[in-house]
Design a protein around this motif. Sequence first.
Motif, PDB file in Angstrom:
ATOM      1  N   TYR A 210       0.588  -1.359  -0.476  1.00 11.39           N
ATOM      2  CA  TYR A 210      -0.177   0.221   0.227  1.00 11.39           C
ATOM      3  C   TYR A 210       1.179   1.499  -0.061  1.00 11.39           C
ATOM      4  O   TYR A 210       1.739   1.118   0.810  1.00 11.39           O
ATOM      5  CB  TYR A 210      -0.843   0.042   1.567  1.00 11.39           C
ATOM      6  CG  TYR A 210      -2.344   1.034   0.983  1.00 11.39           C
ATOM      7  CD1 TYR A 210      -2.949   1.593   0.442  1.00 11.39           C
ATOM      8  CD2 TYR A 210      -1.622   2.177   1.850  1.00 11.39           C
ATOM      9  CE1 TYR A 210      -3.896   2.295   0.261  1.00 11.39           C
ATOM     10  CE2 TYR A 210      -1.907   3.312   1.878  1.00 11.39           C
ATOM     11  CZ  TYR A 210      -3.169   3.408   1.693  1.00 11.39           C
ATOM     12  OH  TYR A 210      -4.557   4.746   1.104  1.00 11.39           O
ATOM     13  N   CYS A 211       0.631   2.361  -0.955  1.00 13.30           N
ATOM     14  CA  CYS A 211       1.375   3.142  -1.294  1.00 13.30           C
ATOM     15  C   CYS A 211       3.137   2.925  -1.304  1.00 13.30           C
ATOM     16  O   CYS A 211       3.116   3.575   0.096  1.00 13.30           O
ATOM     17  CB  CYS A 211       1.219   4.394  -0.182  1.00 13.30           C
ATOM     18  SG  CYS A 211      -0.541   4.886  -0.660  1.00 13.30           S
ATOM     19  N   SER A 212       3.392   2.265  -1.462  1.00 11.29           N
ATOM     20  CA  SER A 212       4.546   1.227  -2.051  1.00 11.29           C
ATOM     21  C   SER A 212       5.604   1.768  -2.722  1.00 11.29           C
ATOM     22  O   SER A 212       6.342   0.821  -3.251  1.00 11.29           O
ATOM     23  CB  SER A 212       4.760  -0.286  -1.424  1.00 11.29           C
ATOM     24  OG  SER A 212       4.154  -0.805  -2.428  1.00 11.29           O
TER      25      SER A 212
ATOM     26  N   ASP B 125      -2.079  -6.185  -3.797  1.00 12.33           N
ATOM     27  CA  ASP B 125      -1.803  -4.368  -3.652  1.00 12.33           C
ATOM     28  C   ASP B 125      -3.549  -4.148  -2.625  1.00 12.33           C
ATOM     29  O   ASP B 125      -4.170  -4.017  -3.680  1.00 12.33           O
ATOM     30  CB  ASP B 125      -2.013  -4.458  -5.159  1.00 12.33           C
ATOM     31  CG  ASP B 125      -2.544  -2.766  -5.670  1.00 12.33           C
ATOM     32  OD1 ASP B 125      -3.002  -1.534  -4.708  1.00 12.33           O
ATOM     33  OD2 ASP B 125      -2.167  -2.040  -7.000  1.00 12.33           O
ATOM     34  N   ASP B 126      -3.547  -3.345  -1.665  1.00 13.85           N
ATOM     35  CA  ASP B 126      -4.224  -3.396  -0.825  1.00 13.85           C
ATOM     36  C   ASP B 126      -4.645  -1.454  -1.718  1.00 13.85           C
ATOM     37  O   ASP B 126      -5.317  -1.049  -0.195  1.00 13.85           O
ATOM     38  CB  ASP B 126      -3.682  -3.340   0.728  1.00 13.85           C
ATOM     39  CG  ASP B 126      -5.128  -3.145   1.873  1.00 13.85           C
ATOM     40  OD1 ASP B 126      -6.044  -3.674   0.848  1.00 13.85           O
ATOM     41  OD2 ASP B 126      -4.507  -2.666   2.813  1.00 13.85           O
ATOM     42  N   CYS B 127      -5.519  -1.408  -3.072  1.00 15.75           N
ATOM     43  CA  CYS B 127      -6.029  -0.772  -3.143  1.00 15.75           C
ATOM     44  C   CYS B 127      -5.288   0.809  -3.265  1.00 15.75           C
ATOM     45  O   CYS B 127      -6.249   1.788  -2.970  1.00 15.75           O
ATOM     46  CB  CYS B 127      -7.755  -0.673  -2.292  1.00 15.75           C
ATOM     47  SG  CYS B 127      -8.619   0.375  -3.870  1.00 15.75           S
ATOM     48  N   GLY B 128      -3.550   1.239  -3.274  1.00 16.70           N
ATOM     49  CA  GLY B 128      -3.975   1.849  -3.280  1.00 16.70           C
ATOM     50  C   GLY B 128      -4.029   3.205  -3.977  1.00 16.70           C
ATOM     51  O   GLY B 128      -4.248   2.228  -5.337  1.00 16.70           O
TER      52      GLY B 128
ATOM     53  N   HIS C 191      -1.444   1.658  -9.047  1.00 14.61           N
ATOM     54  CA  HIS C 191      -1.086   0.540  -8.951  1.00 14.61           C
ATOM     55  C   HIS C 191       0.293  -0.155  -8.758  1.00 14.61           C
ATOM     56  O   HIS C 191       0.712   0.065  -9.521  1.00 14.61           O
ATOM     57  CB  HIS C 191      -2.241   0.167 -10.123  1.00 14.61           C
ATOM     58  CG  HIS C 191      -3.676   0.531  -9.830  1.00 14.61           C
ATOM     59  ND1 HIS C 191      -4.858  -0.308 -10.045  1.00 14.61           N
ATOM     60  CD2 HIS C 191      -4.292   1.539  -9.846  1.00 14.61           C
ATOM     61  CE1 HIS C 191      -5.630  -0.109 -10.222  1.00 14.61           C
ATOM     62  NE2 HIS C 191      -5.633   0.740  -9.694  1.00 14.61           N
TER      63      HIS C 191
ATOM     64  N   ARG D 291      -4.942  -7.173  -6.418  1.00 15.55           N
ATOM     65  CA  ARG D 291      -5.585  -5.825  -6.271  1.00 15.55           C
ATOM     66  C   ARG D 291      -6.822  -6.261  -5.223  1.00 15.55           C
ATOM     67  O   ARG D 291      -7.835  -6.331  -5.964  1.00 15.55           O
ATOM     68  CB  ARG D 291      -5.767  -5.585  -6.941  1.00 15.55           C
ATOM     69  CG  ARG D 291      -6.097  -3.637  -6.397  1.00 15.55           C
ATOM     70  CD  ARG D 291      -5.777  -2.933  -7.632  1.00 15.55           C
ATOM     71  NE  ARG D 291      -6.659  -1.587  -7.806  1.00 15.55           N
ATOM     72  CZ  ARG D 291      -6.182  -0.715  -6.873  1.00 15.55           C
ATOM     73  NH1 ARG D 291      -4.779  -0.697  -6.627  1.00 15.55           N
ATOM     74  NH2 ARG D 291      -6.425   0.639  -6.572  1.00 15.55           N
TER      75      ARG D 291
ATOM     76  N   ASN E 299      -9.608  -0.888   0.551  1.00 12.24           N
ATOM     77  CA  ASN E 299      -7.993  -1.198   1.162  1.00 12.24           C
ATOM     78  C   ASN E 299      -8.545  -1.751   2.583  1.00 12.24           C
ATOM     79  O   ASN E 299      -9.925  -1.867   2.853  1.00 12.24           O
ATOM     80  CB  ASN E 299      -7.738   0.401   1.708  1.00 12.24           C
ATOM     81  CG  ASN E 299      -6.497  -0.115   2.644  1.00 12.24           C
ATOM     82  OD1 ASN E 299      -7.283   0.403   4.044  1.00 12.24           O
ATOM     83  ND2 ASN E 299      -5.142   0.154   2.345  1.00 12.24           N
TER      84      ASN E 299
ATOM     85  N   ALA F  63      -4.058  -8.374   3.859  1.00 10.72           N
ATOM     86  CA  ALA F  63      -3.233  -8.266   2.530  1.00 10.72           C
ATOM     87  C   ALA F  63      -2.354  -9.787   2.375  1.00 10.72           C
ATOM     88  O   ALA F  63      -2.456 -10.296   1.968  1.00 10.72           O
ATOM     89  CB  ALA F  63      -2.508  -7.102   2.078  1.00 10.72           C
TER      90      ALA F  63
END
Length: 171
Positions: free
Chosen positions: A21-23, A48-51, A54, A71, A75, A81
């Motif tokens: 997430y946001c990574s 992908d935790d809905c960041g 993508h 995905r 979140n 996840a």
Amino acid sequence: RRARFRPMSPQALTTVLMPAYCSEATIEESVESVLAQTEPRLVLVVVDDCGPVHVEETLADVDDPRLRIVRHSRNRGANHARNTALQLARTPFVSQLDPDDLWEPEYLESILPCFADPGVGLAYSNTHIIGHPTGHDDYIGDPSVHPMDTFPKFAEQCPVPALTATMRTQA
């Protein structure tokens, strides 16, 4: 859930669970550290935790059949996840790594032999910390008490650095 599905290799030994997430600043290097393992029989499942960005876009240049990207539609948090990735695991072992951590190339090669003993359900190692704000350079300060393998001491002290946890999938 959207996914980049590829058939899992029947020869794979471990599934690496990676929540994301946001990574986007760190995940490519983390993924590369997994794919560069000297023990290549692995599958890497990145959830992908809905960041907002993508993961599939961030990892577009990574072309490796061992990489699967899933995905979440919303979140749900890192633990959910990891559980999503765990549900997809079809290997005897699972390992976990966060998208801002790195493995040394020999990590899996060094940890998987611990499971030659059928009584071992979880194996872990120490880790080197880079840039800790208080100057810590490893997770396990006193290695003399390890391996820690009895309850309740294990549960009370939680000695396992998450990025070095490898366990039997059935456990």
